[in-house]
Design a protein around this motif. Structure first.
Motif, PDB file in Angstrom:
ATOM      1  N   SER A  63      -0.856   6.904   7.408  1.00  0.00           N
ATOM      2  CA  SER A  63      -1.117   8.342   7.382  1.00  0.00           C
ATOM      3  C   SER A  63       0.032   9.031   8.119  1.00  0.00           C
ATOM      4  CB  SER A  63      -2.458   8.616   8.072  1.00  0.00           C
ATOM      5  OG  SER A  63      -2.656   9.994   8.145  1.00  0.00           O
ATOM      6  N   ARG A  84       0.649  16.497   4.729  1.00  0.00           N
ATOM      7  CA  ARG A  84       0.030  15.190   4.982  1.00  0.00           C
ATOM      8  C   ARG A  84       0.357  14.200   3.862  1.00  0.00           C
ATOM      9  NH1 ARG A  84      -3.136  14.591   8.838  1.00  0.00           N
ATOM     10  NH2 ARG A  84      -4.311  12.672   9.125  1.00  0.00           N
ATOM     11  N   GLU A  86      -0.909  10.330   2.686  1.00  0.00           N
ATOM     12  CA  GLU A  86      -1.824   9.194   2.892  1.00  0.00           C
ATOM     13  C   GLU A  86      -1.454   8.121   1.882  1.00  0.00           C
ATOM     14  OE1 GLU A  86      -4.254   9.127   5.153  1.00  0.00           O
ATOM     15  OE2 GLU A  86      -4.265  11.230   5.771  1.00  0.00           O
TER      16      GLU A  86
END
Lengths: 596, 172
Positions: A63, A84, A86
């Motif tokens: 992450s 972000r 992931e």
């Protein structure tokens, strides 16, 4: 078992191994952060920042938060800003020495966000390839500005003073009064001579014996005077006819001058292609240069080289690729979901899409990398890309379709003297680009609706510039639609561009019309100025000549009387039978009638 | 502490003379050391051999000594190792087996797809047993006189004593 195994050595190492595992859990995040920063900086050539990264070996998950790639050409701006990332890895792949992410999510993707500090690297690393767009449209802008300068030069000339008709009128105004003056002088001289002969004749008559010889020659002298008088009279009579001829020449010269003026002021035909290049070229070359830079960078960063050799050289020995082993790239992301905000013309639009089969070694991976992004909202668009390295010849395909977007206010025109301010409107864009091997082919099409253009003319001689601007503005009706098409060709390193647009011909026609009207008006103005000058000169001449004619007629009256007196003195022996003095006097036209 | 660290290599060498290790343990350590010496170190095979050398009750001193000696000379044997390994790895009937092993978890980490790794491992295996026999024979033959010779010197006695103490300590 303990007979063979040294547990006192093994057990502490096992404990150490467990500690190492937890250490790796922590350090892998740091390692991945450093990897992204250094790898990204080397690839992009600008600062790359990562706020936080957490990697779990147990869950095979990474992450990463706050990834920012600075724009190498605009250091105070981020090229890409990711909120972000992931990634879910296939744990088996790590045991095989590969990093394969089966699924990934990139969210909060933004482009062109501002930075608080410069993204420039202290030591410049090679930036993403940038194509030099200059020279794609050689001479286009020059031609349009040259045309405009030519129009300006022509219209700023004050040609009236150079007219042959004006010069002729001036010459007539100088010549004719002199001519009359000469006539009057000769009439005066004739009078003096006649007076002298009359006085001499009177003297001779008072003393005939002494003046016998003179009196004998008197008829001949009187005849001479009469002949001179007739000559002057004839000359005076012929002047109106001669003057008429001069007037005809003046009228002809004026006609020729006006024709020449119109021909000289005729504006050259404006080449619509040159104008298209002038107006749109600069706007096109910038983004296209950037696009070509990215294509070149992509070609270098995404190699097509396949490892076909069964034996791969190493520092010691060779690595053997066994028959039946599936070649896998070291780094692979099978599917990556993308979502974010793209700002087009200041209007943000949410988009979402996927990249599949993204790898560092596309030559080893059996499937092409595909990108599909779709945006909805005020500026809907769709982007599709296929990067295929599965065949011997690398093939990249890009499709962009934006059916409706707001085009911001812009200035069209590469030069500084002549530009158009384009009002905001709406348009559509479609791009299709195929790169096969090194060959490039594609088309970019932009269609704008309700295009409103306001000319901004800055030429030497502000008055003309303002007149031209007004003339163009008046004739420049809003275009219901303007289409621009850019055809790409050549190679990745040496791309060629063909530009076509309805904007150039429409503006060219409009400008030509307004310039023609301006030129016509200017020609009429100059011709009218010349006409006024000629008329003024001719009127002054008429007045002068009327006066001169009256003067000359009056000047001839005195010698005529004197010659009459001489006839009386001579006993009527001369002057009779040929031309009587009365007839001579009455044949002179009245003053002022010469130039009617 | 520092003195212990300084004398550790010497102690390891003299541990060969210690009666605490049988001649078989010393010979097994030497055989493992030879294998470890031959194999390129950046592979899982080398790691496993190293772990075996340390974890098994063999003479580590002899093993490390042999590994260091053979390792420093191993690259001279690379041409033969390479030829041997390449021959083995390119055997057609074995390809599917190799592929299956390579595709298994940790497969690439073993490094067995490298010609020198496989060749040197084979050479190590080949040399291991003769080395074992030779070292065992030499230890049986020369250890008593060597201990007697070392005992004549103060340093020898000291080192042997420390080694004996360490061995006893380990046993307790």
């Amino acid at each position: 078992m303990s007979r063979f195994v040294r547990w006192s050595w093994v057990l502490p190492r096992l404990v150490l191994l467990v500690a190492l595992y937890f250490g790796i859990e922590y350090l892998a995040g740091l390692a991945i952060r450093l990897g992204i920063v250094h790898g990204g900086q080397a690839a992009v050539g600008a600062r790359v920042e990562v706020d936080r990264s957490v990697v779990s070996l147990r869950h095979a998950h990474a992450s990463i938060a706050g990834v920012r790639f600075a724009n190498p050409s605009k250091p105070m701006e981020n090229a890409v800003d990711v909120e972000r990332i992931e990634l879910d890895f296939e744990s088996g792949s790590l045991l095989r020495g590969q990093v394969v992410a089966s699924h990934g999510v990139v969210s909060g993707l933004k482009f062109g966000t501002p930075r608080t500090e410069s993204g420039e690297l202290p030591v410049a690393e090679p930036a993403a390839g940038s194509s030099d767009p200059l020279g794609w449209f050689p001479g286009g802008a020059d031609a349009a500005e040259a045309w405009l300068a030519d129009v300006g030069e022509k219209l700023s000339l004050d040609a009236a003073d150079q007219f042959a008709s004006v010069r002729l009128a001036q010459e007539m105004a100088d010549r004719w009064p002199a001519r009359y003056e000469d006539l009057r002088a000769r009439a005066k001289q004739l009078e003096v001579d006649a007076r002298q002969i009359r006085d001499d004749a009177k003297e001779a008559k008072r003393n005939p014996l002494r003046g016998a010889e003179f009196l004998a020659g008197l008829p001949a002298r009187a005849k001479g005077l009469e002949s001179r008088l007739r000559g002057l009279q004839a000359e005076l009579n012929g002047l109106p006819t001669e003057m008429q001829g001069d007037r005809g020449r003046l009228a002809e010269a004026r006609r020729q001058d006006e024709a020449l003026l119109r021909k000289r002021l005729q504006a050259n035909q404006l080449d619509s292609d040159s104008l298209t290049t002038y107006l749109v070229g600069e706007r096109v070359t910038g983004p296209l240069g950037e696009l070509m830079g990215w294509v070149q960078w992509l070609r270098e960063a995404y190699p097509s080289k396949k490892v076909d050799a069964r034996l791969v050289e190493r520092a010691r020995g060779v690595d053997v690729r066994f028959v039946g082993v599936t070649d896998r790239p070291d780094y692979l992301i099978r599917a990556l979901e993308l979502s974010g905000v793209a700002t087009i013309s200041g209007v943000p639009s949410d988009f979402a899409g996927t990249i599949t089969d993204l790898t560092t070694e596309p030559g080893l991976h059996g499937a092409p990398t595909r990108l599909a992004i779709k945006a909805s909202g005020p500026t809907p668009f769709e982007v599709r890309a296929i990067l295929d390295r599965t065949t011997d010849v690398a093939r990249d395909e890009f499709l962009v379709d934006c059916p409706s977007f707001a085009t911001p206010a812009a200035t069209l025109g590469a030069g500084e003297k002549f530009r158009f301010a384009m009002a905001p409107s709406r348009g559509s864009l479609s791009l299709s680009l195929v790169v096969e091997g090194d060959e490039l082919s594609g088309e970019l099409q932009v269609i704008q609706d309700n295009v409103s253009l306001t000319p901004q003319v800055q030429l030497a001689g502000g008055e003309f510039g303002e007149r031209l601007r007004k003339a163009i503005a008046e004739s420049m009706a809003d275009l219901p639609q303007a289409a621009t098409r850019v055809t790409l060709g050549g190679t990745v390193k040496r791309p060629t561009v063909k530009l076509w647009s309805t904007l150039g011909p429409a503006v060219a026609e409009s400008m030509q019309r307004s310039v023609n009207r301006l030129v016509e008006g200017e020609a009429e103005r100059v011709a009218a100025g010349a006409r006024a000058k000629i008329d003024e000169k001719v009127a002054a001449l008429d007045a002068k000549l009327a006066e001169a004619t009256a003067g000359a007629t009056a000047e001839l009256a005195a010698p005529r009387d004197l010659i009459g007196q001489l006839a009386g003195l001579g006993g009527g022996g001369f002057g009779s039978g040929s031309l009587s003095f009365e007839r001579l006097g009455t044949s002179i036209p009245k003053g002022g009638s010469l130039f009617k | 502490m520092f003195a212990e660290w300084l004398t550790r290599p010497l102690r390891a060498l003299l541990s060969v003379l210690s009666s605490n290790y049988s001649s078989r343990q010393v010979a097994a350590g030497a055989a493992l050391g030879v294998m470890l010496g031959f194999v390129p170190k950046a592979t899982l095979i080398a790691v496993v051999l190293g772990v075996l050398l340390c974890a098994l009750r063999v003479n580590r001193g002899m093993g490390l000594l042999m590994a260091a000696m053979v390792g420093s000379l191993a690259h001279f044997a690379d041409p033969w190792s390479h030829r041997l390994g390449l021959w083995l790895l390119t055997l057609s009937p074995m390809q599917s087996t190799y592929a299956a092993v390579y595709e298994a978890p940790l497969g690439p980490w073993w490094g067995f797809h490298n010609s020198v790794v496989v060749g040197s491992l084979l050479l190590g295996f080949y040399a291991a047993y003769p080395v074992y026999l030779v070292v065992k024979g030499l230890v049986d033959r020369f250890r008593p006189p060597a201990v007697r010779w070392a005992s004549r010197y103060r340093l020898g006695r000291l080192l042997l004593g420390i080694e004996l103490t360490a061995t006893l300590g380990e046993a307790v």
